[in-house]
Write a protein that holds these residues in place. Structure first.
Motif, PDB file in Angstrom:
ATOM      1  N   ALA A 159       4.948  16.270   4.967  1.00 38.19           N
ATOM      2  CA  ALA A 159       5.315  16.922   6.224  1.00 38.19           C
ATOM      3  C   ALA A 159       5.101  15.980   7.399  1.00 38.19           C
ATOM      4  O   ALA A 159       5.912  15.929   8.332  1.00 38.19           O
ATOM      5  N   ALA A 160       4.021  15.209   7.357  1.00 36.63           N
ATOM      6  CA  ALA A 160       3.691  14.300   8.456  1.00 36.63           C
ATOM      7  C   ALA A 160       4.687  13.158   8.588  1.00 36.63           C
ATOM      8  O   ALA A 160       4.755  12.515   9.639  1.00 36.63           O
ATOM      9  N   SER A 161       5.456  12.911   7.553  1.00 36.71           N
ATOM     10  CA  SER A 161       6.503  11.893   7.667  1.00 36.71           C
ATOM     11  C   SER A 161       7.589  12.322   8.637  1.00 36.71           C
ATOM     12  O   SER A 161       8.324  11.487   9.171  1.00 36.71           O
ATOM     13  N   PHE A 162       7.732  13.630   8.855  1.00 34.83           N
ATOM     14  CA  PHE A 162       8.835  14.184   9.652  1.00 34.83           C
ATOM     15  C   PHE A 162      10.167  13.595   9.172  1.00 34.83           C
ATOM     16  O   PHE A 162      11.046  13.287   9.957  1.00 34.83           O
ATOM     17  N   ASP A 163      10.271  13.481   7.862  1.00 31.11           N
ATOM     18  CA  ASP A 163      11.454  12.873   7.259  1.00 31.11           C
ATOM     19  C   ASP A 163      11.781  13.612   5.965  1.00 31.11           C
ATOM     20  O   ASP A 163      11.042  13.483   4.983  1.00 31.11           O
ATOM     21  N   PRO A 164      12.860  14.391   5.929  1.00 31.08           N
ATOM     22  CA  PRO A 164      13.209  15.111   4.705  1.00 31.08           C
ATOM     23  C   PRO A 164      13.415  14.196   3.499  1.00 31.08           C
ATOM     24  O   PRO A 164      13.224  14.632   2.355  1.00 31.08           O
ATOM     25  N   ASP A 165      13.792  12.937   3.736  1.00 27.82           N
ATOM     26  CA  ASP A 165      13.965  12.021   2.611  1.00 27.82           C
ATOM     27  C   ASP A 165      12.646  11.783   1.882  1.00 27.82           C
ATOM     28  O   ASP A 165      12.634  11.559   0.663  1.00 27.82           O
ATOM     29  N   VAL A 166      11.540  11.814   2.613  1.00 32.75           N
ATOM     30  CA  VAL A 166      10.236  11.643   1.978  1.00 32.75           C
ATOM     31  C   VAL A 166       9.919  12.852   1.110  1.00 32.75           C
ATOM     32  O   VAL A 166       9.431  12.708  -0.015  1.00 32.75           O
ATOM     33  N   ALA A 167      10.200  14.054   1.609  1.00 34.56           N
ATOM     34  CA  ALA A 167      10.013  15.248   0.787  1.00 34.56           C
ATOM     35  C   ALA A 167      10.929  15.210  -0.432  1.00 34.56           C
ATOM     36  O   ALA A 167      10.555  15.666  -1.520  1.00 34.56           O
TER      37      ALA A 167
END
Length: 854
Positions: A159-167
């Motif tokens: 979540a802290a990445s603020f990047d859906p690609d990381v999820a």
């Protein structure tokens, strides 16, 4: 900053390649052998028409149900008691539904989550030959002998990445390894909210904002299901505490329920096409979650159009008939209230019909056919542990947050003397950290359902040494200083010294890295109670000092599991005052469950630089070291708010907010099967803060002590939601809403320019918030869009974010309980753009004239 290809702990590569998928300390060289199976391709379509792959999942399901006896249907409705998995004789499991070979129904195998493939229906079958007393932690929940998998950083990190690609990468690792281990159902993502910073399972969730949580859940769900697997968002719903979770009644008004606690589930269903949902232990507005007709039928199926199936959390069910009639489809882990005799009695009494049973099975079988589970054999294949570790490292580095930097970071690559400081009783400076991590205990021994057992881990000192070596610095020394709880004695690389000597060593070092945090686990919140009933609160463990030896059970005063004081904050202050200019060379690394309350002395120019690494998982040492030395530029943004100590939400709540007031005179058994005794009255938790949780609580100033200043700052907040620094600088300019919007049914188009004004490559996150026209009470702004952008030094990019009123997260709407629908209020819609919830500035007020559905 230097750059080089990342190489993980090299000594693990050969080991990883050598360990089979079902390995344990009892059978490290046992080969993986699948039981003989008849391929579905070879099955006679005439004899088994549901195995005809040219038919739709619905048609196949109908034909299968027509062929099943009532006894077979009873057996398929529930999990199977622990046993050897029929198709995988090397696995002893308690997380499956045994298949029916003559019908070509495969054994449906379920793994827990969300932080990797944990409790995965396969512990070493050889343990059954041991006397029960010699079986560690009991069968089948033997974490240390579980099939191995990649221990990812916490879900909060994604979540802290603020990047859906990381999820998406998170889900990709999990899906890949599930297929390696011949698993089918992933009990995750977890999308409950960080309403309470002390919630024991916050690390399994995505923070305090429902839109951010839903966005990450959608990406992870899609990634898992793209690999022919079933994802199961959990725990539905309003399940925001572990204390007495099996009996607590969550009282939530309808608007708050829809806008905050149901919203991530709605997004996962509508945008992620989630194939299943897990209902929770708790009651919601007086009705058990797993028989709650409003949640399971009215909302989930009628309003959202959910076509999957609902599974119970383990031992969460409370009844036979209401669970079946009100929307639950699958009971885990064993028959319990859906035992054949109980179902037959309900049938005989006319309380249920065989059609009700068929409907429950139909919902699950359609998903099993849809994702190919009937059409592939249960065969395990070796896991690529190196690949999983690399992805875990990437997730960890992209989701860590630089909260504060007073000049200590990044550490110079030519540093010669690094002192790593931690508590002797705490894991942070000694071991790789995951949920439930305990000093001297391996991964997976914490007792929580999310625990994952990896083939290797990298401790903090090893990680720093790896990075220094790869930077070409072979002369630096890294020393480990461990301090006792009383801050009186210490050890330096195992040698006993006084605390004053430890301070002197730090004062003379080139760089000081202090590691602290807030370890937690499923089963308990970070709080102390008078006794094991968990009803009389004594202390809330929202700072760095509170800890307990058993993180999965209630901490009590004078009981078997007393909470303790590590005096960590006092230790940090002592090291900060150990010599001149300590702030220039001291970094505090937090390994946290959620936003910790910050002592004011640690915040600001005289405090340490602060890096939030959450629970980094098996790659802990490498992740943290590369961030500290600037091999990777931090780019995460906090998905939770860090309050100033004494000024947070938890400082202004009563028993009705947590752990709950006892209501009524009913005798309530606690624990699984009443193992925790009984209490008089049901613990009832009131969500009276409404939609204002997390950053919205501070902005609304519900305590009266937190007025927002003109610059957006708040005296009660140390680090706001959405905040995160970098080793470079960014400028956000020319934010605008274009073109203006006059109707609530048209998208709001927001754009801004971002420039990297520093001298290293980095990433910034543009965040869009809106404040809807006041419809009911005080409205605060909410996150409705974000975009992460990477920029080279001097590079400038335009960021465009479109806010669609028709989107599943209803960005411009509120829930109208009277009308039982989302509505877009008429009036002025304020649009804010910034890089955190506090620095988001008002860009434009959009006039919304048309009231319509959201």
């Amino acid at each position: 900053m230097p750059s080089r290809p990342h190489r993980r702990g090299r000594r693990w590569s050969a080991l990883a390649a050598a360990i089979p998928v079902a390995a344990s300390s009892f059978a490290l060289t046992a080969p993986v052998v699948a039981a003989p199976q008849t391929s579905s391709v070879q099955a006679s379509v005439e004899a088994l028409p549901w195995m005809n792959t040219s038919l739709s999942p619905e048609e196949r399901t109908g034909r299968l149900l027509d062929a099943m006896t009532l006894a077979q249907k009873f057996q398929q409705l529930t999990g199977t008691p622990p046993e050897i998995v029929p198709e995988l004789p090397e696995c002893y499991g308690g997380r499956h539904v045994r298949g029916i070979a003559e019908l070509q129904i495969p054994t449906l195998r379920i793994t827990n989550g969300p932080v990797g493939v944990g409790q995965n229906d396969c512990v070493d079958a050889a343990l059954l030959a041991l006397p029960p007393a010699q079986r560690p932690l009991g069968v089948p929940y033997i974490h240390e002998s579980s099939a191995k998998a990649t221990a990812l950083p916490s879900a909060t990190t994604a979540a802290a990445s603020f990047d859906p690609d990381v999820a998406g990468s998170y889900g990709d690792v999990i899906g890949t390894e599930m297929n390696n281990l011949a698993l089918h159902v992933f009990e995750a993502p977890g999308v409950n909210m960080a309403r309470l910073p002390i919630l024991g399972r916050n690390f399994e969730y995505f923070g305090e904002d429902p839109f951010l949580s839903g966005t990450m859940a959608v990406a992870e769900t899609k990634a898992v299901q793209e690999q022919g697997l079933i994802a199961m968002p959990k725990h539905y719903a309003a399940n925001e505490q572990e204390t007495n979770r099996q009996v607590t009644n969550s009282v939530v008004d309808e608007r708050t329920l829809h806008e905050t606690y149901l919203l991530p589930f709605e997004m996962a269903v509508k945008d992620g096409d989630a194939a299943s949902i897990m209902c929770a232990y708790n009651y919601v507005n007086g009705v058990p979650s797993c028989q709650n007709e409003y949640l399971l039928e009215d909302v989930l199926r009628e309003q959202w159009g959910f076509e999957g199936y609902v599974q119970s959390d383990f031992f969460a069910t409370k009844s036979t008939v209401p669970t079946l009639l009100n929307g639950m489809d699958h009971m885990m882990p064993v028959p319990q209230q859906w035992a054949p005799a109980l179902l037959q009695a309900a049938l005989d009494a006319g309380q249920i019909s065989e059609a009700d049973i068929d409907l429950a099975l139909e919902r699950r079988y359609v998903q099993m056919f849809k994702y190919g589970i009937f059409d592939r054999p249960l065969v395990q294949t070796p896991i690529d542990y190196d690949a999983g570790g690399e992805q875990a490292y990437e997730i960890g580095t992209r989701g860590s947050v630089l909260l504060q930097n007073n000049g200590a970071l990044p550490i110079r690559s030519d540093v010669q003397d690094v002192v790593v400081v931690g508590k002797a009783t705490q894991v942070y400076a000694q071991q790789a950290v995951a949920g439930g991590a305990l000093v001297g205990r391996p991964f997976g021994s914490g007792g929580g359902s999310s625990d994952v057992v990896p083939v290797y881990s990298v401790d903090p000192v090893e990680g720093l040494q790896n990075t220094l070596e790869e930077l070409g610095n072979t002369t630096a020394r890294v020393r480990l200083v461990l301090v006792d709880d009383a801050n009186q004695t210490a050890t330096i690389d195992g040698q006993a010294v006084s605390f004053d000597n430890a301070l002197a060593e730090a004062a003379g070092a080139d760089s000081v890295v202090i590691m602290a945090g807030t370890i937690s686990e499923e089963g308990a919140d970070r709080a102390t109670f008078t006794d094991v009933t968990g009803t009389q609160l004594v202390d809330i463990g929202d700072d760095l000092d509170w800890y307990a030896d058993n993180l999965s059970s209630i901490a009590t005063v004078g009981g078997r599991n007393p909470a303790k004081n590590s005096n960590t904050v006092a230790m940090i202050k002592a090291f900060m005052g150990a010599g001149p200019a300590m702030a220039d060379k001291t970094a505090l690394v937090l390994k946290d469950n959620a936003g910790v309350a910050m002592d004011p002395a640690l915040v600001g120019q005289h405090g340490p630089s602060i890096l939030e690494a959450w629970f980094p998982g098996q790659e802990d040492g490498n992740i943290v070291a590369d961030l500290l030395f600037g091999v990777v530029n931090p780019s995460g943004k906090s998905p939770v708010t860090y309050p100033i100590e004494g000024k947070g939400f938890l400082d202004h709540i009563g028993a009705e907010h947590f752990p709950g007031k006892l209501v009524g005179t009913e005798q309530i058994p606690l624990g699984f099967g009443g193992s925790g005794g009984t209490i008089t009255g049901r613990p009832t938790v009131e969500y009276t803060e409404g939609v204002n949780i997390g950053y919205r609580w501070y902005e609304a100033n519900l305590s009266g002590d937190c007025p927002t200043a003109d610059d957006g700052s708040n005296p009660c907040v140390a680090f706001p939601f959405g905040h995160g620094l970098s080793y470079t600088d960014f400028e956000l300019f020319r934010a605008m809403v274009a073109p203006p919007v006059s109707k609530g049914t048209k998208p709001v188009k927001v754009q801004a320019f971002v420039e990297n004004t520093g001298d290293v490559t980095g990433s910034e996150v543009v965040q869009v918030y809106v404040r809807v026209p006041e419809a009911a009470g005080t409205e605060t702004k909410k996150l409705v869009g974000f975009q992460k952008v990477e920029l080279q030094p001097g590079e400038k990019k335009r960021v465009q974010i479109q806010i669609d009123p028709e989107a599943s997260h209803h960005p411009l709407s509120t829930w109208d309980a009277a009308a039982d629908q989302w509505t877009t209020p008429e009036g002025g819609l304020e649009v804010y753009v910034g890089t955190s919830s506090q620095d988001a500035e008002l860009v434009r007020t959009v006039k919304v004239r048309q009231i319509g559905r959201g």
